[in-house]
Design a protein around this motif. Structure first.
Motif, PDB file in Angstrom:
ATOM      1  N   GLY A  22       0.786  -1.229   0.000  1.00 53.36           N
ATOM      2  CA  GLY A  22       0.000   0.000   0.000  1.00 53.36           C
ATOM      3  C   GLY A  22       0.813   1.271   0.000  1.00 53.36           C
ATOM      4  O   GLY A  22       0.268   2.345   0.193  1.00 53.36           O
ATOM      5  N   GLY A  23       2.116   1.170  -0.199  1.00 50.84           N
ATOM      6  CA  GLY A  23       2.941   2.370  -0.272  1.00 50.84           C
ATOM      7  C   GLY A  23       3.552   2.764   1.051  1.00 50.84           C
ATOM      8  O   GLY A  23       3.462   2.066   2.055  1.00 50.84           O
ATOM      9  N   GLU A  24       4.151   3.912   1.031  1.00 49.76           N
ATOM     10  CA  GLU A  24       4.852   4.442   2.199  1.00 49.76           C
ATOM     11  C   GLU A  24       3.871   4.779   3.317  1.00 49.76           C
ATOM     12  O   GLU A  24       2.802   5.337   3.073  1.00 49.76           O
ATOM     13  CB  GLU A  24       5.613   5.697   1.768  1.00 49.76           C
ATOM     14  CG  GLU A  24       6.515   6.269   2.810  1.00 49.76           C
ATOM     15  CD  GLU A  24       7.360   7.416   2.277  1.00 49.76           C
ATOM     16  OE1 GLU A  24       7.945   8.117   3.121  1.00 49.76           O
ATOM     17  OE2 GLU A  24       7.436   7.612   1.064  1.00 49.76           O
ATOM     18  N   HIS A  32      12.296   0.751   6.256  1.00 49.88           N
ATOM     19  CA  HIS A  32      11.296   1.610   5.624  1.00 49.88           C
ATOM     20  C   HIS A  32       9.913   1.254   6.166  1.00 49.88           C
ATOM     21  O   HIS A  32       9.538   0.083   6.211  1.00 49.88           O
ATOM     22  CB  HIS A  32      11.349   1.378   4.109  1.00 49.88           C
ATOM     23  CG  HIS A  32      10.462   2.250   3.305  1.00 49.88           C
ATOM     24  ND1 HIS A  32      10.454   3.610   3.405  1.00 49.88           N
ATOM     25  CD2 HIS A  32       9.550   1.955   2.355  1.00 49.88           C
ATOM     26  CE1 HIS A  32       9.584   4.116   2.553  1.00 49.88           C
ATOM     27  NE2 HIS A  32       9.010   3.115   1.902  1.00 49.88           N
ATOM     28  N   ALA A  33       9.153   2.266   6.593  1.00 51.08           N
ATOM     29  CA  ALA A  33       7.789   2.044   7.098  1.00 51.08           C
ATOM     30  C   ALA A  33       6.830   2.012   5.903  1.00 51.08           C
ATOM     31  O   ALA A  33       6.810   2.935   5.088  1.00 51.08           O
ATOM     32  CB  ALA A  33       7.395   3.144   8.070  1.00 51.08           C
ATOM     33  N   GLU A  34       6.046   0.938   5.823  1.00 49.44           N
ATOM     34  CA  GLU A  34       5.158   0.706   4.684  1.00 49.44           C
ATOM     35  C   GLU A  34       3.762   0.334   5.158  1.00 49.44           C
ATOM     36  O   GLU A  34       3.580  -0.115   6.281  1.00 49.44           O
ATOM     37  CB  GLU A  34       5.687  -0.448   3.826  1.00 49.44           C
ATOM     38  CG  GLU A  34       7.092  -0.270   3.371  1.00 49.44           C
ATOM     39  CD  GLU A  34       7.670  -1.524   2.740  1.00 49.44           C
ATOM     40  OE1 GLU A  34       8.516  -1.367   1.855  1.00 49.44           O
ATOM     41  OE2 GLU A  34       7.283  -2.650   3.127  1.00 49.44           O
ATOM     42  N   PHE A  90      -2.470  -2.589   7.753  1.00 47.74           N
ATOM     43  CA  PHE A  90      -1.541  -2.462   8.871  1.00 47.74           C
ATOM     44  C   PHE A  90      -0.241  -1.876   8.350  1.00 47.74           C
ATOM     45  O   PHE A  90      -0.032  -1.742   7.137  1.00 47.74           O
ATOM     46  CB  PHE A  90      -1.303  -3.814   9.569  1.00 47.74           C
ATOM     47  CG  PHE A  90      -0.658  -4.852   8.701  1.00 47.74           C
ATOM     48  CD1 PHE A  90       0.716  -5.022   8.695  1.00 47.74           C
ATOM     49  CD2 PHE A  90      -1.427  -5.676   7.891  1.00 47.74           C
ATOM     50  CE1 PHE A  90       1.318  -5.986   7.893  1.00 47.74           C
ATOM     51  CE2 PHE A  90      -0.846  -6.645   7.093  1.00 47.74           C
ATOM     52  CZ  PHE A  90       0.533  -6.798   7.099  1.00 47.74           C
ATOM     53  N   ASN A  91       0.626  -1.497   9.259  1.00 49.36           N
ATOM     54  CA  ASN A  91       1.931  -0.945   8.911  1.00 49.36           C
ATOM     55  C   ASN A  91       3.008  -1.973   9.213  1.00 49.36           C
ATOM     56  O   ASN A  91       2.867  -2.782  10.129  1.00 49.36           O
ATOM     57  CB  ASN A  91       2.212   0.328   9.714  1.00 49.36           C
ATOM     58  CG  ASN A  91       1.229   1.431   9.390  1.00 49.36           C
ATOM     59  OD1 ASN A  91       0.870   1.631   8.246  1.00 49.36           O
ATOM     60  ND2 ASN A  91       0.790   2.143  10.401  1.00 49.36           N
ATOM     61  N   ALA A  92       4.072  -1.905   8.441  1.00 48.75           N
ATOM     62  CA  ALA A  92       5.207  -2.796   8.655  1.00 48.75           C
ATOM     63  C   ALA A  92       6.491  -2.008   8.455  1.00 48.75           C
ATOM     64  O   ALA A  92       6.540  -1.075   7.650  1.00 48.75           O
ATOM     65  CB  ALA A  92       5.166  -3.968   7.687  1.00 48.75           C
TER      66      ALA A  92
END
Length: 93
Positions: free
Chosen positions: A20-22, A53-55, A67-69
């Motif tokens: 889903g991008g940055e 990198h947060a994605e 969710f974020n990874a």
């Protein structure tokens, strides 16, 4: 095989997810005041680091949640996952 740990479902194959991008981008509140170049930069320019990198990720073939990874783009290793609204975790280097 790359696995991604969904915060709700646990470890799953990467093919169940959609990128889903940055993560943590701030929406422009006054887009009408931006020049065409500033607006284009907001829409299209993203960081592309070699390293952590947060994605954003979407579990399309599972719980269907976002969710974020934090993923290392050099080693393709997922270092941490966290739910939207949660604070970005510190990752040990």
């Amino acid at each position: 095989m790359l696995t991604i740990p969904c915060p709700w479902c646990g470890d799953r194959d990467v093919h169940e997810f959609r990128y889903g991008g940055e993560a943590h981008l701030k929406r422009e509140s006054r887009a009408d005041d931006l020049s065409d170049m500033e607006w284009a930069n907001f829409l299209f320019l993203r960081t592309n680091p070699k390293g952590d990198h947060a994605e954003r990720w979407y579990h399309a073939h599972g719980c269907r949640r976002w969710f974020n990874a934090i993923r290392n783009t050099h080693t393709d290793t997922v270092l941490a996952v966290y739910k939207p609204g949660e604070k970005k975790p510190e990752v040990r280097k």
